[in-house]
Write an enzyme that holds these catalytic residues in place. Structure first.
Site, PDB file in Angstrom:
ATOM      1  NE  ARG A 175      -4.354   1.360   2.167  1.00 24.70           N
ATOM      2  CZ  ARG A 175      -4.436   2.531   2.984  1.00 24.70           C
ATOM      3  NH1 ARG A 175      -3.702   2.623   3.858  1.00 24.70           N
ATOM      4  NH2 ARG A 175      -5.600   3.243   2.919  1.00 24.70           N
TER       5      ARG A 175
ATOM      6  CB  ILE B 149      -6.378   5.771  -0.766  1.00 26.38           C
ATOM      7  CG1 ILE B 149      -6.209   4.253  -0.881  1.00 26.38           C
ATOM      8  CG2 ILE B 149      -5.716   6.321   0.263  1.00 26.38           C
ATOM      9  CD1 ILE B 149      -4.765   3.627  -1.028  1.00 26.38           C
ATOM     10  CB  SER B 150     -11.128   3.112   1.181  1.00 30.79           C
ATOM     11  OG  SER B 150     -12.087   3.820  -0.040  1.00 30.79           O
ATOM     12  CE  LYS B 151     -12.434   3.007   8.519  1.00 29.39           C
ATOM     13  NZ  LYS B 151     -12.521   3.279   9.938  1.00 29.39           N
TER      14      LYS B 151
ATOM     15  CG  PHE C 208     -16.836   5.632  -0.350  1.00 32.13           C
ATOM     16  CD1 PHE C 208     -15.917   5.005  -1.230  1.00 32.13           C
ATOM     17  CD2 PHE C 208     -17.405   4.764   0.646  1.00 32.13           C
ATOM     18  CE1 PHE C 208     -15.224   3.908  -0.832  1.00 32.13           C
ATOM     19  CE2 PHE C 208     -16.973   3.533   0.772  1.00 32.13           C
ATOM     20  CZ  PHE C 208     -16.029   2.788   0.123  1.00 32.13           C
TER      21      PHE C 208
END
Ligand code: SAH
Length: 266
Positions: A83, A109-111, A258
């Site tokens: 990541r 960027i999502s967790k 989001f």
């Protein structure tokens, strides 16, 4: 598919720059066999932070399992993709923390927990003979991280981004990773990508007020769509839509946050 040839280098990631009025066109297929993302090294890598160690990712995977992610393939894929190679250098120390991070142009960027959860929902226990989901469409490539994880879980991934700057960033992040089954497209994901349809799965990383009809049209019967969507209370929740022979079946799951789904390219 050839499996014995060694992958050639550099990989060719298919990209397109359609004009604003046209849907994305078919990307060229890359000829190389699939390679392990773990084996690849982008040209520029942060040094001396210990982030290259697989132990860092193993700890993240352990935490994901503790948080309730059970799909072994999803956990393995999350443990494989580095990541920190998708995160800006100023934030690289937070790469493996369970936090969302800015990726530029106002996007995030999502967790890891949300990425893993959505991928687990997308897989839904379905696998082909190779243990993978078939062809998948991702809306919102962003920095390319989730697309890279998806490429380990699906036989073919089409990922669309509407912001040229992020499309280019993902292309650069992914260039050295040799991912022949991942096709990056610049375009408006609200119209899906007809040429790859029907999809065994569709996953969106941006949330709108309603599901674009193109998505459910382009879903195969028996397939699933996972996306954030506005709820009646004005919040946002994850939804899963299954296309059954009898029609669409929608489930509303936990609240999420989001970035908005927008139309057109910019
Ligand atoms: N999965 C991404 C997260 C990206 S954030 C990652 O791993 O980095 C969501 C992305 O969706 C943003 O980059 C945003 O520009 C994009 N997006 C929003 N609306 C879109 C649309 N209609 N078509 C394609 N991309 C869209």
């Amino acid at each position: 598919m050839a499996t014995t040839r060694r992958p050639s280098f550099p990989a060719r990631l298919d990209t397109l720059a359609p004009n604003k009025s046209q849907p994305p066109q078919a990307p060229r297929r890359a000829a190389q066999p699939q390679a392990s993302l773990a084996a690849a090294r982008p040209a520029v890598a942060p040094q001396g932070l210990g982030l290259d160690s697989s132990a860092v990712r193993a700890r993240m995977v352990q935490k994901l399992a503790q948080q309730g992610i059970t799909d072994a393939q999803v956990l393995t894929a999350m443990g494989t993709v580095e990541r920190h190679r998708f995160v800006d250098s100023a934030l690289v120390n937070q790469s493996y923390e369970d936090t969302s991070l800015p990726i530029g142009l106002g996007q995030t960027i999502s967790k890891p927990n949300v990425v893993a959860r959505m991928l687990e929902l997308l897989m839904g226990g379905r696998r082909d003979a190779q243990g993978k989901l078939g062809r998948v469409l991702e809306i919102g490539t962003g920095c390319g991280y989730q697309a890279a994880v998806l490429s380990l879980l699906a036989s073919e991934v089409y990922s669309i981004e509407r912001l040229r700057g992020l499309h280019e960033k993902a292309r650069s992040n992914l260039r050295a990773l040799r991912v022949p089954n991942l096709h990056l497209l610049l375009g408006d994901g609200m119209i899906g990508y007809e040429k790859g349809a029907p999809y065994a799965g569709i996953i969106a990383a941006a949330g709108g007020d309603a599901l674009p009809p193109a998505w459910t049209d382009q879903l195969a019967v028996g397939a699933r769509l996972v996306a954030p969507m506005a709820t009646a209370e004005g919040r946002q929740a994850l939804i899963v839509v299954e296309k059954t022979p009898q029609g669409l079946k929608q489930s509303v799951l936990e609240a999420v946050q989001f970035v908005p789904l927008k139309s057109g390219i910019a």
